[in-house]
Design a protein around this motif. Structure first.
Motif, short mmCIF file in Angstrom:
data_model
loop_
_atom_site.label_atom_id
_atom_site.label_comp_id
_atom_site.label_asym_id
_atom_site.label_seq_id
_atom_site.Cartn_x
_atom_site.Cartn_y
_atom_site.Cartn_z
N ALA A 52 -11.35 0.99 6.31
CA ALA A 52 -10.06 1.44 5.77
C ALA A 52 -10.25 1.85 4.31
O ALA A 52 -10.95 1.18 3.55
N GLU A 226 -4.65 4.46 5.06
CA GLU A 226 -3.42 3.88 5.61
C GLU A 226 -2.69 3.06 4.55
O GLU A 226 -3.32 2.42 3.70
N VAL A 232 -4.20 -2.47 8.49
CA VAL A 232 -5.48 -2.62 7.80
C VAL A 232 -6.09 -3.98 8.09
O VAL A 232 -7.28 -4.10 8.42
N SER A 236 -9.43 -3.52 10.66
CA SER A 236 -10.53 -3.07 9.79
C SER A 236 -11.69 -4.06 9.80
O SER A 236 -11.49 -5.27 9.74
#
Length: 301
Positions: A52, A226, A232, A236
């Motif tokens: 991310a 994002e 996230v 992630s």
């Protein structure tokens, strides 16, 4: 699904080297007049992981995406993808090398059907050549392959029943799904998603999360921008944080949320604050814009 454990020994610091980086960025800077919008000294993206890229609006995230995918040119800097230099390649050649992207605002061609949009995303189309277009036996086998691939992806993204509808008739969330599905038509090695959750209603959010995780599980590298911190944290393997054009922090989601540099980037000063509170991190002002970043600071010497 378990995260990529090969990142466990990676230092939690900006520019940290990765065990098997697929994308390596060095000294990439983008100026707009006398302003600097992107100033990334070093960044590596781990192969096969979900990374991310977060930061406040104006941090330069989308501008960096544009530079790496050939939609903009850097003032200085180099980068490699899968060991090959990529600087100054046009967007079409970047995509042919296996690095494709989606956009904050979907690029579906509204007056074409969903299936026609999907076919446009495929590579190796002999019918594009005038010489072969006049000889159907030379392009029809490939067209059948493309159609079969498109139907497979549309079924996976639950859009198969919409294949004959105009793309303009789809909801915002369905257009996000269509853009992601179309990006996969060329079987990319890495996909870059620019705010995949923007404008998506809650009913489709979980579906999109599942699709992104499935990409990683199938071996595709994912890099996404994002603002939804729940997303996230949830999917992630690694997080890189940008502020004022620079990468200011890196690490697994839990570590990054507690990093003082990240708190500074979002709140402007050190606070005794839990960045696990999504409301504090979601920026209401809209998409990341290079111009917004440029207006915030003067060029560094």
């Amino acid at each position: 699904m378990p995260v990529d454990t090969t990142l466990g020994a990676v230092p939690h610091s900006p520019g940290a080297p990765k065990p098997d980086p697929i994308l390596v960025v060095d000294g990439v800077r983008r100026r707009f007049g006398g302003m600097v919008a992107v100033d990334v000294e070093h960044l590596e993206v781990q192969r096969g992981a979900i990374t991310a890229l977060i930061g406040p609006n104006g941090a330069g995230k989308t501008t960096l995406f544009n530079l790496l995918t050939g939609f903009d040119r850097p003032s200085t800097g180099t980068w490699t993808f899968d060991g090959r230099p990529m600087g100054r390649l046009p967007a079409a050649r970047v995509a042919r090398r296996g690095m494709v992207r989606t956009f904050q605002l979907t690029k579906a061609l509204a007056r074409m059907t969903v299936m026609e949009n999907m076919r446009l995303g495929a590579d190796r189309q002999p019918g594009e050549s005038l010489a072969t277009a006049l000889v159907p036996p030379l392009w029809r086998p490939r067209e059948r392959e493309i159609t079969a691939r498109a139907e497979e992806l549309l079924e996976r993204f639950r859009l198969l029943e919409k294949k004959d509808d105009f793309a303009g008739s789809l909801s915002g969330g369905q257009r996000k799904l269509l853009e992601m599905a179309r990006a996969l038509m060329s079987n990319p090695v890495m996909i870059m998603l620019d705010e995949p959750m923007a404008g998506v209603n809650p009913a489709l959010t979980q579906s999109l999360l599942g699709h992104i995780q499935a990409l990683r599980d199938d071996g595709t590298t994912v890099l996404f921008v994002e603002h939804d911190m729940h997303m996230v944290r949830h999917i992630s393997d690694w997080v890189a944080v940008m502020a004022e054009g620079r990468v200011v922090a890196e690490g697994p989601p839990g570590s990054v949320m507690a990093d003082p540099a990240v708190i500074d980037a979002y709140l402007g000063a050190h606070h005794d604050t839990d960045l696990g509170d999504d409301a504090l991190l979601e920026d209401p002002e809209g998409p990341d814009e290079a111009a917004g970043s440029a207006q915030r600071r003067e060029e560094r010497p």
